[in-house]
Scaffold this motif. Sequence first.
Motif, short mmCIF file in Angstrom:
data_model
loop_
_atom_site.label_atom_id
_atom_site.label_comp_id
_atom_site.label_asym_id
_atom_site.label_seq_id
_atom_site.Cartn_x
_atom_site.Cartn_y
_atom_site.Cartn_z
N CYS A 111 0.84 -1.20 0.00
CA CYS A 111 0.00 0.00 0.00
C CYS A 111 0.88 1.25 0.00
O CYS A 111 1.90 1.31 0.69
CB CYS A 111 -0.89 -0.01 1.24
SG CYS A 111 -1.90 1.45 1.42
N HIS A 113 0.21 4.01 1.24
CA HIS A 113 0.06 4.83 2.45
C HIS A 113 1.20 4.51 3.41
O HIS A 113 2.16 5.26 3.51
CB HIS A 113 -1.31 4.59 3.09
CG HIS A 113 -1.51 5.37 4.35
ND1 HIS A 113 -2.08 4.82 5.48
CD2 HIS A 113 -1.21 6.65 4.66
CE1 HIS A 113 -2.10 5.75 6.43
NE2 HIS A 113 -1.60 6.86 5.96
N LEU A 114 1.14 3.34 4.06
CA LEU A 114 2.20 2.99 5.01
C LEU A 114 2.76 1.60 4.78
O LEU A 114 3.41 1.04 5.66
CB LEU A 114 1.68 3.11 6.44
CG LEU A 114 1.36 4.53 6.91
CD1 LEU A 114 0.79 4.53 8.31
CD2 LEU A 114 2.59 5.43 6.86
N GLY A 115 2.49 1.03 3.60
CA GLY A 115 3.17 -0.21 3.23
C GLY A 115 2.50 -1.51 3.64
O GLY A 115 3.12 -2.56 3.52
N CYS A 116 1.26 -1.47 4.13
CA CYS A 116 0.57 -2.73 4.42
C CYS A 116 0.30 -3.46 3.10
O CYS A 116 0.44 -2.89 2.02
CB CYS A 116 -0.75 -2.47 5.12
SG CYS A 116 -0.55 -1.95 6.84
N CYS A 129 -6.81 -2.28 1.26
CA CYS A 129 -5.74 -2.32 2.27
C CYS A 129 -6.44 -2.31 3.62
O CYS A 129 -7.09 -1.33 3.98
CB CYS A 129 -4.82 -1.11 2.15
SG CYS A 129 -3.60 -1.11 3.49
N CYS A 131 -5.36 -2.11 6.65
CA CYS A 131 -4.79 -1.35 7.78
C CYS A 131 -5.60 -0.09 8.08
O CYS A 131 -5.92 0.19 9.23
CB CYS A 131 -3.34 -0.98 7.50
SG CYS A 131 -2.27 -2.42 7.62
N HIS A 132 -5.91 0.70 7.04
CA HIS A 132 -6.66 1.95 7.28
C HIS A 132 -7.77 2.11 6.25
O HIS A 132 -8.11 3.23 5.87
CB HIS A 132 -5.71 3.16 7.23
CG HIS A 132 -4.48 2.98 8.07
ND1 HIS A 132 -3.25 2.68 7.55
CD2 HIS A 132 -4.32 3.02 9.41
CE1 HIS A 132 -2.37 2.55 8.52
NE2 HIS A 132 -2.98 2.74 9.66
N GLY A 134 -7.85 1.54 3.01
CA GLY A 134 -7.48 2.15 1.72
C GLY A 134 -8.03 1.30 0.59
O GLY A 134 -8.03 0.06 0.67
N PRO A 147 -6.85 6.75 3.09
CA PRO A 147 -5.70 7.66 3.17
C PRO A 147 -4.70 7.62 2.00
O PRO A 147 -4.02 8.61 1.78
CB PRO A 147 -5.02 7.28 4.49
CG PRO A 147 -5.53 5.93 4.83
CD PRO A 147 -6.86 5.76 4.18
N PRO A 148 -4.56 6.53 1.24
CA PRO A 148 -3.51 6.55 0.21
C PRO A 148 -3.78 7.65 -0.83
O PRO A 148 -4.92 7.87 -1.22
CB PRO A 148 -3.62 5.17 -0.46
CG PRO A 148 -4.29 4.31 0.54
CD PRO A 148 -5.23 5.21 1.28
S1 FES Z 1 -1.29 1.31 5.05
FE1 FES Z 1 -2.80 1.06 3.53
S2 FES Z 1 -4.30 2.46 4.05
FE2 FES Z 1 -2.78 2.79 5.54
#
Ligand code: FES
Length: 171
Positions: A111, A113-116, A129, A131-132, A134, A147-148
């Motif tokens: 992802c 955003h933060l790599g999930c 995604c 995690c958040h 996305g 968020p991405p």
């Molecule tokens: S890591 Fe994917 S939306 Fe935050």
Amino acid sequence: MTEQRRELGPLVPDELWRRDFPYTSAGEEQVTRRDFTRYLAAASCAFAAGTVGVAAYAAARDTHDGEPKEIVALAEVAEGTSHLFRYPTPRDPAILLHLPGGELRAYSQKCTHLGCVVFWEEGAEDLLCPCHEGHFDLRTGEPVAGPPDRPLPGIELEVRDGRVWALRMTT
Ligand code: FES
């Protein structure tokens, strides 16, 4: 001379510390400023060198576009399903999508955003995604919710003799 001074003994005019540090109290301020400037310059140089090193390392990693690599037989990935693989290096998770209608797409699974790790739930309208929350468009990899704000890096594909190949990263 006070009582206390008498107990400490006479002042020695040529004390060792005075030879090592031959400055009067009037000059101490200058020395301190000079040392401070020297330390500041050394610290700045070290910081700049470290920054350049880290940037060079990151740039070298990011420019790995990959080489042609066989992924899987097309017959093994039914329409509406996905297949996970590694590309462009064995450390990089990627996902191959066989979209309804027959189109193939592949993206980095990280992802932006933060790599999930993103995945495709069968029947879902987009990549998710967890995690958040996305969401990414299946056909373009563009972020559509959450968020991405950057698209998933894409992977150029080719089908050769019924087998799917990854050719290179496209973004
Ligand atoms: S890591 Fe994917 S939306 Fe935050």
